[in-house]
Design an enzyme around this catalytic site. Structure first.
Site, PDB file in Angstrom:
ATOM      1  N   LYS A 197       0.837  -1.209   0.000  1.00  0.00           N
ATOM      2  CA  LYS A 197       0.000   0.000   0.000  1.00  0.00           C
ATOM      3  C   LYS A 197       0.868   1.253   0.000  1.00  0.00           C
ATOM      4  O   LYS A 197       1.463   1.609   1.006  1.00  0.00           O
ATOM      5  CB  LYS A 197      -0.922   0.056   1.229  1.00  0.00           C
ATOM      6  N   GLU A 272       9.631   0.862  10.677  1.00  0.00           N
ATOM      7  CA  GLU A 272      10.656   1.896  10.474  1.00  0.00           C
ATOM      8  C   GLU A 272       9.970   3.225  10.718  1.00  0.00           C
ATOM      9  O   GLU A 272       9.179   3.674   9.900  1.00  0.00           O
ATOM     10  CB  GLU A 272      11.194   1.851   9.041  1.00  0.00           C
ATOM     11  N   CYS A 306      13.562  10.370   7.242  1.00  0.00           N
ATOM     12  CA  CYS A 306      13.433   9.917   8.631  1.00  0.00           C
ATOM     13  C   CYS A 306      14.732  10.073   9.402  1.00  0.00           C
ATOM     14  O   CYS A 306      14.722  10.254  10.612  1.00  0.00           O
ATOM     15  CB  CYS A 306      12.914   8.480   8.678  1.00  0.00           C
ATOM     16  N   GLU A 403       9.592  15.057  15.728  1.00  0.00           N
ATOM     17  CA  GLU A 403       9.973  14.991  14.323  1.00  0.00           C
ATOM     18  C   GLU A 403       9.182  16.028  13.535  1.00  0.00           C
ATOM     19  O   GLU A 403       7.961  16.012  13.547  1.00  0.00           O
ATOM     20  CB  GLU A 403       9.688  13.589  13.766  1.00  0.00           C
TER      21      GLU A 403
HETATM   22  P1  NAD Z   1       1.733   8.257   8.310  1.00  0.00           P
HETATM   23  O1  NAD Z   1       2.489   7.455   9.279  1.00  0.00           O
HETATM   24  O2  NAD Z   1       0.323   8.620   8.630  1.00  0.00           O
HETATM   25  O3  NAD Z   1       1.689   7.526   6.877  1.00  0.00           O
HETATM   26  C1  NAD Z   1       2.538   6.463   6.488  1.00  0.00           C
HETATM   27  C2  NAD Z   1       1.718   5.374   5.820  1.00  0.00           C
HETATM   28  O4  NAD Z   1       0.836   4.803   6.781  1.00  0.00           O
HETATM   29  C3  NAD Z   1       0.850   5.849   4.663  1.00  0.00           C
HETATM   30  O5  NAD Z   1       0.812   4.851   3.662  1.00  0.00           O
HETATM   31  C4  NAD Z   1      -0.521   5.949   5.316  1.00  0.00           C
HETATM   32  O6  NAD Z   1      -1.594   5.800   4.409  1.00  0.00           O
HETATM   33  C5  NAD Z   1      -0.489   4.793   6.277  1.00  0.00           C
HETATM   34  N1  NAD Z   1      -1.418   4.901   7.404  1.00  0.00           N
HETATM   35  C6  NAD Z   1      -1.889   6.028   7.996  1.00  0.00           C
HETATM   36  N2  NAD Z   1      -2.726   5.708   9.004  1.00  0.00           N
HETATM   37  C7  NAD Z   1      -2.795   4.358   9.049  1.00  0.00           C
HETATM   38  C8  NAD Z   1      -3.491   3.431   9.879  1.00  0.00           C
HETATM   39  N3  NAD Z   1      -4.281   3.847  10.861  1.00  0.00           N
HETATM   40  N4  NAD Z   1      -3.323   2.119   9.650  1.00  0.00           N
HETATM   41  C9  NAD Z   1      -2.504   1.686   8.670  1.00  0.00           C
HETATM   42  N5  NAD Z   1      -1.831   2.516   7.846  1.00  0.00           N
HETATM   43  C10 NAD Z   1      -1.966   3.842   8.030  1.00  0.00           C
HETATM   44  O7  NAD Z   1       2.556   9.554   8.005  1.00  0.00           O
HETATM   45  P2  NAD Z   1       1.987  10.938   7.397  1.00  0.00           P
HETATM   46  O8  NAD Z   1       0.668  11.289   7.993  1.00  0.00           O
HETATM   47  O9  NAD Z   1       2.083  10.851   5.932  1.00  0.00           O
HETATM   48  O10 NAD Z   1       3.065  11.948   7.935  1.00  0.00           O
HETATM   49  C11 NAD Z   1       2.948  12.414   9.251  1.00  0.00           C
HETATM   50  C12 NAD Z   1       4.288  12.492   9.914  1.00  0.00           C
HETATM   51  O11 NAD Z   1       4.866  11.202   9.938  1.00  0.00           O
HETATM   52  C13 NAD Z   1       5.301  13.328   9.195  1.00  0.00           C
HETATM   53  O12 NAD Z   1       5.199  14.667   9.519  1.00  0.00           O
HETATM   54  C14 NAD Z   1       6.575  12.736   9.675  1.00  0.00           C
HETATM   55  O13 NAD Z   1       6.915  13.282  10.923  1.00  0.00           O
HETATM   56  C15 NAD Z   1       6.241  11.287   9.850  1.00  0.00           C
HETATM   57  N6  NAD Z   1       6.716  10.452   8.722  1.00  0.00           N
HETATM   58  C16 NAD Z   1       7.815   9.717   8.899  1.00  0.00           C
HETATM   59  C17 NAD Z   1       8.293   8.929   7.870  1.00  0.00           C
HETATM   60  C18 NAD Z   1       9.521   8.107   8.039  1.00  0.00           C
HETATM   61  O14 NAD Z   1      10.031   7.569   7.068  1.00  0.00           O
HETATM   62  N7  NAD Z   1      10.030   7.970   9.247  1.00  0.00           N
HETATM   63  C19 NAD Z   1       7.642   8.903   6.644  1.00  0.00           C
HETATM   64  C20 NAD Z   1       6.477   9.669   6.490  1.00  0.00           C
HETATM   65  C21 NAD Z   1       6.042  10.437   7.541  1.00  0.00           C
END
Ligand code: NAD
Ligand code: MN
Length: 499
Positions: A197, A272, A306, A403
């Site tokens: 996904k 991660e 990250c 972060e």
């Molecule tokens: P997120 O964690 O919400 O999204 C990452 C993935 O998880 C996406 O594919 C999303 O659709 C999915 N997801 C979201 N809610 C979910 C749930 N309840 N169950 C299963 N999957 C779910 O991240 P975001 O909202 O895009 O970004 C928010 C913050 O997260 C950013 O500001 C940043 O601080 C952090 N982030 C970190 C990384 C990393 O690589 N460490 C990557 C993206 C975002």
């Protein structure tokens, strides 16, 4: 779309114009209920494509297809060398379509196309190739057992490393194609099947990769790609009872939810998650060298990394000079759309992300930090945010503890190195850190004391396929890349034969 489509190669233009479907059981499908969402170009805020919004029923179809492909059929019968050859073919196809993929990535995510070429696309091809090599090199052990209870028999004992089964992979938007490769590579090397996904902000490169998976010759159901949001599609995948292993990359907040859902059924899980990586300059670094290193640590990929070096610890004596040199670099980076060849920094991925980053910077200033340079670019369109340097924020403030995931670094002075170790370790995260000095003994004494999955010395943000990658503390669980990743994609089976 707008004028910059003239910069697109014909293949990228054709892909963007075509209808978008999900890949389930070898078929390109709309969502069962017909739902769609749109993905935008963050530089222009124009819609790039309408994409199926998968719900629980679609996720269930994809998991069933992956289960069937795992248990029976051509994939099940394949030998390690067959899996190696398929992965090499997929890597070749990524390379053969590199420019198209780089442009899709630059458009959907916003990153400079030069970076998309060198990091995302070349990195994905290289990683798939590296993982192809492991397909034929994974093995169990032959064990010389004693079995003291039964002295009259002899025993042959060994272990097998068996594919864990159906993998549910949930990935973020910062390196969409590369993160897809990081999940597909080890899974396909050892014989798992996958439901992937991509993030809702950047679904396009994964869909193009799905076409290449089919072209490479993977049997139906081995790789399934479901597009949708986190609350419906992601949560349905994380909670699906027939997924054997969840591989998640994203925020710590969502990682805890996903990990909790997996733990309900004791599914295998790797996470991660976020970071707040310290960059520690020792006093033998010149202000110019320190600033150049710090800029590389934080501004790469618009700071949406990250491992971004978002806390900069500087010796007090050279603090002002280094901060000034860093601000000079920040002010020299040219903001622009990712597709334009001379862009130094693209927009952030979304309006939501820009608002989040702006909110942190404002909170930092309210907490007493000095805004040295940067802030919201306030351009008429596009989610642009200037490379930003804050100085002297309180150690407990949100800009030091949380972060931000944007091009924002907090510079903090220190007086002695003992004190800086405690401060560097003083957040819930532990993904990465860097130490900058040519004093070998001070460096080697520091490295073991830093609680982080990766410690760089005199560099930052550099990864290698052979180096395990992952987090201490709330930065995650498990490791990706290297041989270590297979600890999480295989089960160990012990076999004892009385002879
Ligand atoms: P997120 O964690 O919400 O999204 C990452 C993935 O998880 C996406 O594919 C999303 O659709 C999915 N997801 C979201 N809610 C979910 C749930 N309840 N169950 C299963 N999957 C779910 O991240 P975001 O909202 O895009 O970004 C928010 C913050 O997260 C950013 O500001 C940043 O601080 C952090 N982030 C970190 C990384 C990393 O690589 N460490 C990557 C993206 C975002
Ligand atoms: Mn997008």
């Amino acid at each position: 779309m707008d004028t910059r489509t003239e910069l697109l190669c014909p293949a990228a233009r054709a892909f963007l114009q075509g209808p978008k479907r999900m890949l389930i059981d070898g078929q390109w499908r709309a969502a069962a209920d017909g739902a769609v969402f749109t993905t935008e170009d963050p530089a222009t805020e124009t819609t790039l494509a309408e994409v199926p919004a998968a719900g629980a029923a679609d996720v269930d179809d994809a998991v069933q297809a992956a289960r069937k492909a795992f248990e029976q059929g051509p994939w099940h019968a394949m030998r390690p060398s067959d899996r190696e050859r398929l992965l090499l073919r997929l890597a070749d196809l990524v390379e053969a379509n590199a420019e198209e993929l780089a442009q899709i990535e630059a458009l959907d995510n916003g990153k400079p196309v030069t970076m998309a070429r060198a990091i995302d696309v070349a990195g994905a091809a290289g990683f798939l190739r590296y993982m192809a090599g492991w397909a034929t090199k994974l093995h169990g052990e032959s064990l010389d057992v004693s079995v003291p209870l039964v002295r009259e028999r002899e025993f042959v004992a060994f272990t097998r490393q068996e594919a864990v089964g159906v993998v549910g992979a949930i990935i973020p938007w910062n390196f969409p194609l590369l993160m897809a490769a990081w999940k597909l590579g080890p899974a396909l090397a050892c014989g798992c099947t996958v439901v992937l996904k991509p993030a809702e902000e950047t679904p396009l490169s994964a869909l193009r990769l799905g076409e290449l998976v089919i072209e490479a010759g993977y049997p139906a159901g081995v790789v399934n790609i479901v597009t949708g949001d986190g609350a419906h599609c992601g949560a349905a995948l994380a909670g699906h009872p027939d997924v054997d292993k969840i591989a998640f990359t994203g925020s710590t907040e969502v990682g805890k939810l996903v990990g909790g859902a997996a733990m309900q059924r004791l599914a295998r899980v790797t996470l991660e998650l976020g970071g707040k990586s310290p960059v520690i300059m020792l006093d033998d670094m010149s202000p110019e060298a320190a600033a150049a290193g710090a800029a590389q640590a934080i501004f790469f990929n618009q700071g949406q990394v990250c491992t971004a070096g978002s806390r900069l610890y500087l010796p007090r004596a050279s603090f002002d000079a280094t901060v000034q040199a860093l601000a000079d670099i920040a002010n020299s980076l040219r903001l622009g759309p990712g597709l334009e060849p001379d862009t130094g920094m693209g927009p952030l991925v979304s309006r939501r992300q820009r608002q989040r980053v702006a909110g942190y910077v404002q909170a930092g200033v309210e907490a007493g930090a000095r805004l040295v340079c940067g802030g919201d670019a306030e351009l008429p369109r596009g989610h642009f945010f200037k490379p930003t340097v804050l100085a002297h924020a309180p150690e407990t403030s949100s800009v030091v503890q949380e972060e931000i995931f944007g091009p924002v670094v907090v510079a903090l002075p220190y007086d002695d190195i003992e004190e800086v170790v405690g401060r560097a370790n003083g957040t819930p995260f532990g993904l990465a850190a860097s130490v900058w000095s040519n004093d070998l003994s001070r460096v080697h004494r520091l490295v073991p004391r830093i609680k982080a999955g990766t410690v760089w010395v005199n560099c930052h943000n550099l990864l290698d396929n052979a180096m395990p990658f992952g987090g201490f503390k709330q930065s995650g669980l498990g490791r990706e890349m290297g041989r270590a990743v297979f600890d999480h994609y295989t089960e160990t089976k012990s076999v004892m034969i009385a002879v």
